[in-house]
Design an enzyme around this catalytic site. Sequence first.
Site, short mmCIF file in Angstrom:
data_model
loop_
_atom_site.label_atom_id
_atom_site.label_comp_id
_atom_site.label_asym_id
_atom_site.label_seq_id
_atom_site.Cartn_x
_atom_site.Cartn_y
_atom_site.Cartn_z
N LYS A 180 0.87 -1.18 0.00
CA LYS A 180 0.00 0.00 0.00
C LYS A 180 0.91 1.23 0.00
O LYS A 180 1.49 1.59 1.02
CB LYS A 180 -0.92 -0.02 1.22
CG LYS A 180 -2.06 1.02 1.16
CD LYS A 180 -1.55 2.38 1.56
CE LYS A 180 -2.58 3.45 1.50
NZ LYS A 180 -2.01 4.80 1.67
N GLU A 255 9.21 1.44 11.37
CA GLU A 255 10.20 2.52 11.29
C GLU A 255 9.41 3.82 11.37
O GLU A 255 8.68 4.17 10.45
CB GLU A 255 11.00 2.42 9.98
CG GLU A 255 12.28 3.22 10.03
CD GLU A 255 12.07 4.65 9.59
OE1 GLU A 255 11.95 5.52 10.46
OE2 GLU A 255 12.00 4.88 8.38
N CYS A 289 13.26 10.60 7.76
CA CYS A 289 13.19 10.10 9.13
C CYS A 289 14.54 10.14 9.83
O CYS A 289 14.62 10.36 11.04
CB CYS A 289 12.63 8.67 9.12
SG CYS A 289 13.53 7.56 8.04
N GLU A 388 9.52 15.66 15.87
CA GLU A 388 10.01 15.59 14.49
C GLU A 388 9.28 16.64 13.67
O GLU A 388 8.09 16.52 13.38
CB GLU A 388 9.75 14.18 13.94
CG GLU A 388 10.40 13.93 12.60
CD GLU A 388 10.23 12.49 12.15
OE1 GLU A 388 11.16 11.95 11.52
OE2 GLU A 388 9.17 11.89 12.42
#
Length: 486
Positions: A180, A255, A289, A388
């Site tokens: 996906k 992750e 990331c 983040e």
Amino acid sequence: MMEQLEYPREQALIGGDWVTTQATLDIETPSYGKVITRIARSQAAEVDSAVKAAKLAFAGGIGDWSSWTARRRGEWLMAFAAAIEADCDRLAGLECIDTGKPMTQARGDISACARYFRFYGGAADKLHGETIPFENDFAVMTLREPYGVCAQIIPWNYPAQIFGRCVAAALAAGNTVVLKPAEDACLSVLRLAELAVTQGLPPGVLNVVPGLGSEAGAALSRHPDVDHLSFTGSPETGTLVTQAAAEHHVPVTMELGGKSPQLVFADADLDAALPFLVRGIIQNAGQTCSAGSRLLVQREIADQVLERLAERFTALRCDVGEADADCGPLINARQKAKLEARLEAAARDGIRTLAKGSLAESELASGYFVVPRLLTDIPAGHDVLQEELFGPILAVQVFEDEAEALAQANATDFGLCAGIWTRDGGRQLRLAKGIRSGQVFINNYGAAGGIELPFGGVGRSGHGREKGFEGLRSYTRIKTVALHHG
């Protein structure tokens, strides 16, 4: 570029066939904020069909994937790597217009995708179990076996690269895949799926169901016939995906991002470090990331480092992807508004913007641009140091000694990557052991993409490992065989 590109089909790939869905989703280019094409909007029914096709392909039904030897799988992966490289111009064009990243970065991503397939193609027939010393009248061994149907939910920031690291490893280990991709950027993924079909991958081995995370992603996460699930994205969505997978006790690899520090000591080679400090936060407009989003610098060289960094940040230029500037746009209007709100809040809290880049004078009025910024005077524990931001924003802290540097490095719930810049060998090893993160880079950052290097985090950065041989092992489970021959 938009007029020259041929976009992939607006369908899902299920069981080797391209399937038209009842609805579609518009795809924007973030450089201009304009709709350029559409993708399929897969629903639970399409996801169910894709999982069933993958299950049949794995179990020896359609495509007879289970009969392929490891060597044959490896040969196909290697041939597919060559096909990716031959289609690099088109794939890079799609990646550039779809994500907004500069063309040089887009081409690098396609090259990395091919490298994943070549690496795992070479590793496919080298994955093996072990023999275990035991009682004299026993022969005991472990076998590494594929899980079966692997569900993969991948993000929009590196569609081609993460397709490579997930799909190549899963197929090399003998699994089948239902992928996906992210609705914000997946054109390169759809083109890669087209190439896989033309390269003779058996039907059902790779299935691609584009759509919304709340629809296709949710249906895939909780499907009872999924045997393994990998997810790359935000911690919040990762929690939902993990909870859904837990309903059927499905193992997951997560992750989930980072707030990675780079530590610069007074004895560091600044000429070597400075390019990495800048590139580590502006690559893909900071939407990475593993971005080095925190700079920790020793006080005795702080003024010098900040002066030199300010010069570099002031020289940075943002432009549309095809202009191949230093920095492209953020992925969408929502991400831009979110980041700008956080920067405004930081300014109200007294955080200073020491330097920032500029926006090129071109057709950028409707693009989603936030120029790179260098932030200083940040209170300990502030959100700018904890959350983040997912943009080209470098937050600077000053430390006195090694102990304070370690404490600052670990003062976050994330733990994905870290960089250490020092000539002191003892300090290098002490900090490498002491920093809570999945990867530590010493006198470099990123290790040229690190396709061969195990990758993953701790804490809010997730669990499990991808890339390298550990990434291949993660797509297998151990079976113990104890043969009594007395």
